[in-house]
Design an enzyme around this catalytic site. Structure first.
Site, PDB file in Angstrom:
ATOM      1  N   LYS A  44       0.828  -1.207   0.000  1.00 51.03           N
ATOM      2  CA  LYS A  44       0.000   0.000   0.000  1.00 51.03           C
ATOM      3  C   LYS A  44       0.866   1.262   0.000  1.00 51.03           C
ATOM      4  CE  LYS A  44      -2.843   0.761   3.662  1.00 51.03           C
ATOM      5  NZ  LYS A  44      -2.603   2.100   4.244  1.00 51.03           N
ATOM      6  N   ARG A  79       2.950   5.908  -3.289  1.00 50.81           N
ATOM      7  CA  ARG A  79       4.100   6.720  -3.687  1.00 50.81           C
ATOM      8  C   ARG A  79       4.354   6.623  -5.191  1.00 50.81           C
ATOM      9  NH1 ARG A  79       4.249   5.628   1.585  1.00 50.81           N
ATOM     10  NH2 ARG A  79       5.538   6.818   3.029  1.00 50.81           N
ATOM     11  N   GLY A  81      -4.883   7.966   5.523  1.00 54.51           N
ATOM     12  CA  GLY A  81      -3.976   8.891   6.204  1.00 54.51           C
ATOM     13  C   GLY A  81      -2.773   9.208   5.333  1.00 54.51           C
ATOM     14  N   ARG A 141      -8.043  12.271  12.930  1.00 53.25           N
ATOM     15  CA  ARG A 141      -6.604  11.965  12.985  1.00 53.25           C
ATOM     16  C   ARG A 141      -5.751  13.232  12.995  1.00 53.25           C
ATOM     17  NH1 ARG A 141      -5.273   6.898   9.313  1.00 53.25           N
ATOM     18  NH2 ARG A 141      -3.396   7.028  10.580  1.00 53.25           N
ATOM     19  N   SER A 144       7.417   8.663  12.237  1.00 56.01           N
ATOM     20  CA  SER A 144       6.320   8.566  11.274  1.00 56.01           C
ATOM     21  C   SER A 144       6.825   8.751   9.852  1.00 56.01           C
ATOM     22  CB  SER A 144       5.262   9.625  11.577  1.00 56.01           C
ATOM     23  OG  SER A 144       4.421   9.798  10.452  1.00 56.01           O
ATOM     24  N   ASP A 192       1.746  -1.503  11.919  1.00 55.38           N
ATOM     25  CA  ASP A 192       0.440  -1.880  11.355  1.00 55.38           C
ATOM     26  C   ASP A 192       0.079  -3.336  11.657  1.00 55.38           C
ATOM     27  OD1 ASP A 192       0.168   0.664  10.369  1.00 55.38           O
ATOM     28  OD2 ASP A 192       0.850   0.158   8.349  1.00 55.38           O
ATOM     29  N   LYS A 240      -4.376   5.710  14.859  1.00 60.64           N
ATOM     30  CA  LYS A 240      -4.494   5.044  13.555  1.00 60.64           C
ATOM     31  C   LYS A 240      -5.953   5.123  13.080  1.00 60.64           C
ATOM     32  CE  LYS A 240      -0.215   4.003  13.034  1.00 60.64           C
ATOM     33  NZ  LYS A 240       0.533   4.675  11.962  1.00 60.64           N
TER      34      LYS A 240
HETATM   35  C1  S3P Z   1       2.546   4.717   6.252  1.00 61.47           C
HETATM   36  C2  S3P Z   1       3.161   5.016   7.439  1.00 61.47           C
HETATM   37  C3  S3P Z   1       2.664   4.554   8.753  1.00 61.47           C
HETATM   38  C4  S3P Z   1       1.699   3.396   8.601  1.00 61.47           C
HETATM   39  C5  S3P Z   1       0.684   3.647   7.531  1.00 61.47           C
HETATM   40  C6  S3P Z   1       1.341   3.864   6.186  1.00 61.47           C
HETATM   41  C7  S3P Z   1       3.115   5.257   4.995  1.00 61.47           C
HETATM   42  O1  S3P Z   1       1.988   5.627   9.390  1.00 61.47           O
HETATM   43  O2  S3P Z   1       1.056   3.137   9.836  1.00 61.47           O
HETATM   44  O3  S3P Z   1      -0.213   2.532   7.415  1.00 61.47           O
HETATM   45  O4  S3P Z   1       2.706   4.805   3.906  1.00 61.47           O
HETATM   46  O5  S3P Z   1       3.985   6.130   5.076  1.00 61.47           O
HETATM   47  P1  S3P Z   1       2.773   6.746  10.272  1.00 61.47           P
HETATM   48  O6  S3P Z   1       3.635   7.514   9.376  1.00 61.47           O
HETATM   49  O7  S3P Z   1       1.680   7.572  10.876  1.00 61.47           O
HETATM   50  O8  S3P Z   1       3.539   5.986  11.308  1.00 61.47           O
END
Ligand code: S3P
EC number: 2.5.1.19
Length: 428
Positions: free
Chosen positions: A19, A24, A91, A119, A164, A311, A338
């Site tokens: 994902k 990206r 997110g 969030r 993060s 995750d 989350k």
């Molecule tokens: C992600 C980063 C993580 C992860 C999310 C996907 C990403 O979140 O939990 O499912 O694609 O950069 P955080 O950056 O909030 O830790």
């Protein structure tokens, strides 16, 4: 439910594309001028939200299952969106788009669903404002809906207060627009897909002594991206095969980037039998995983391991109910922000299933092994909760009735098909 629900899992599955990398690949393809091709794309709802945002900026995206072609005038040729950009439940889309939109020369508004509205976005908006971004929204401009008025950006030197990848990536993407060299220091290493993929689109990312540096002003060039399978999706079948007696499964082409393989370490610490073979060379490593039913023991998960399996903690918590001893998860307060508050929502569901589970401020304490019973459990609209309860149904006595399992399509639209393949229930 079918009679053979508790049958061993056997056979081979190729889990869908990662994902994080799928998002990206689309984003960077849209920033580059020309045609980017993506294979192994995850056609889950979250990544489709990313595609729809870029279509509104005038980028042409042809998506045919797992093959995607992105044809873009480049980030300097985008048009002002006529309507709100809908980031759905994602997110990653919401936070990375903030960095991407901050340096444009137009106005845009981002909004997502009810979960996104809760969030925290301040963690991204604070550093972006330091770069000169003009972002406004609810709660002092930190919650969706968020309005971004593009402006000229300057590089920053930033010490990240949270581990993060979304925050790190939003800053790096804004840094491509900015004048000067942006430097970022991480508290703990988080997934590094942005750092790996950007150089393929013509933007070098320098990493030395724990500092990530990117110099702005470069024109991005298109690329071909091959997305490996998502280890966060594989995690559900890894756990299922470990817990359902006599199971043995193979999961092919699973991404094993070391910033994502915390689950393999945790499972091995728990006594889980899991082999990694045929690792491919390349920017993003991939391998075939073989998993066998195993006798499990408790473990402690904390510190630098947390961002490497963040995750996977809901499914690891379920695994802990079948492990001998007390499993302690610490330093995982990020779970509270989350798709749901995953400390609260996981413990609520586990208790309904008869598990001995307790929430702490930054994690969970789970005692096992406990025979789980059938119950009605809620996904609360969180895809990873939905899949955790589906795996629980394979080991519980009695039926597990999952409220709102449709949300699983956020990250794994073919989850039940793949589960049925491993259960040899192909005809259903
Ligand atoms: C992600 C980063 C993580 C992860 C999310 C996907 C990403 O979140 O939990 O499912 O694609 O950069 P955080 O950056 O909030 O830790």
């Amino acid at each position: 439910m079918a009679l053979n629900d508790k049958a061993p899992l056997t056979g081979t599955v190729q889990v869908p594309g990662d994902k994080s990398i799928s998002h990206r690949a689309i984003m960077f393809g849209a920033m580059a001028e020309g045609t980017t091709t993506v294979e192994g794309f995850l056609p889950g709802d979250d990544c489709l939200s990313t595609i729809s945002c870029f279509r509104q900026l005038g980028v042409s995206v042809e998506q045919n299952g797992t093959d995607v072609t992105v044809t873009s005038p480049g980030m300097h040729g985008w048009t002002e969106p006529a309507d709100i950009l809908d980031t759905g439940n994602s997110g990653t889309t919401t936070r990375l788009m903030l960095g991407i939109l901050a340096g444009t020369d137009f106005h845009s508004v981002l909004n997502g669903d009810a979960s996104i509205a809760k969030r925290p976005m301040g963690r991204v908006i604070d550093p972006l404002r330091q770069m000169g971004a003009d972002i406004r929204g609810r709660s002092g401009g930190t919650m969706t809906p968020l309005a971004v008025t593009g402006s000229s950006l300057q590089a920053i030197d930033y010490d990240m207060p949270v581990a993060s990848a979304q925050v790190k990536s939003a800053i790096l993407l804004a840094a491509i627009w900015a004048e000067g060299t942006t430097a970022i220091r991480e508290k703990l290493p988080s997934r590094n897909h942005t750092e790996i993929l950007l150089p393929q689109f013509g933007v070098p990312v320098d990493q030395q002594d724990g500092v990530i540096r990117l110099t702005g002003g470069l024109k991005m060039t298109p690329a071909h991206v091959s997305v490996p399978g998502d280890i966060s999706s594989a995690a559900f079948f890894i756990a299922a095969a470990l817990m359902v007696p006599d199971s043995e499964i193979r999961l092919t082409n699973v991404g094993v980037n070391p910033t994502r393989t915390g689950i393999l370490e945790a499972v091995r610490q728990m006594g889980g039998e899991i082999e990694t073979e045929d690792a491919t060379e390349g920017a993003e490593l991939a391998a075939t995983l073989t998993v066998r039913a195993s006798k499990l023991k408790s473990t402690e998960i904390s510190g630098a391991l947390i961002p490497r399996l963040i995750d996977e903690l809901p499914i690891i918590a379920l695994l802990a109910t079948q492990a001998e001893g007390t499993t302690v998860i610490r330093d995982a307060e990020e779970l509270r922000v989350k798709e749901t508050d995953r400390i609260q929502s996981v413990v609520t569901g586990l208790k309904k299933l008869g598990a001995d589970a307790e929430a702490t401020s930054d994690g969970m304490i789970i005692k096992g092994p406990v025979r789980l019973r059938g119950a009605q459990v809620d996904s609360f609209g969180d895809h990873r909760l939905g899949m955790t309860w589906a795996v629980a149904s394979l080991i519980a006595d009695g039926d597990v009735d999952i409220i709102n399992k449709e949300c699983i399509s956020v990250s794994y639209p073919t989850f039940f098909e793949h589960l049925h393949t491993l259960q040899n229930r192909l005809s259903e």
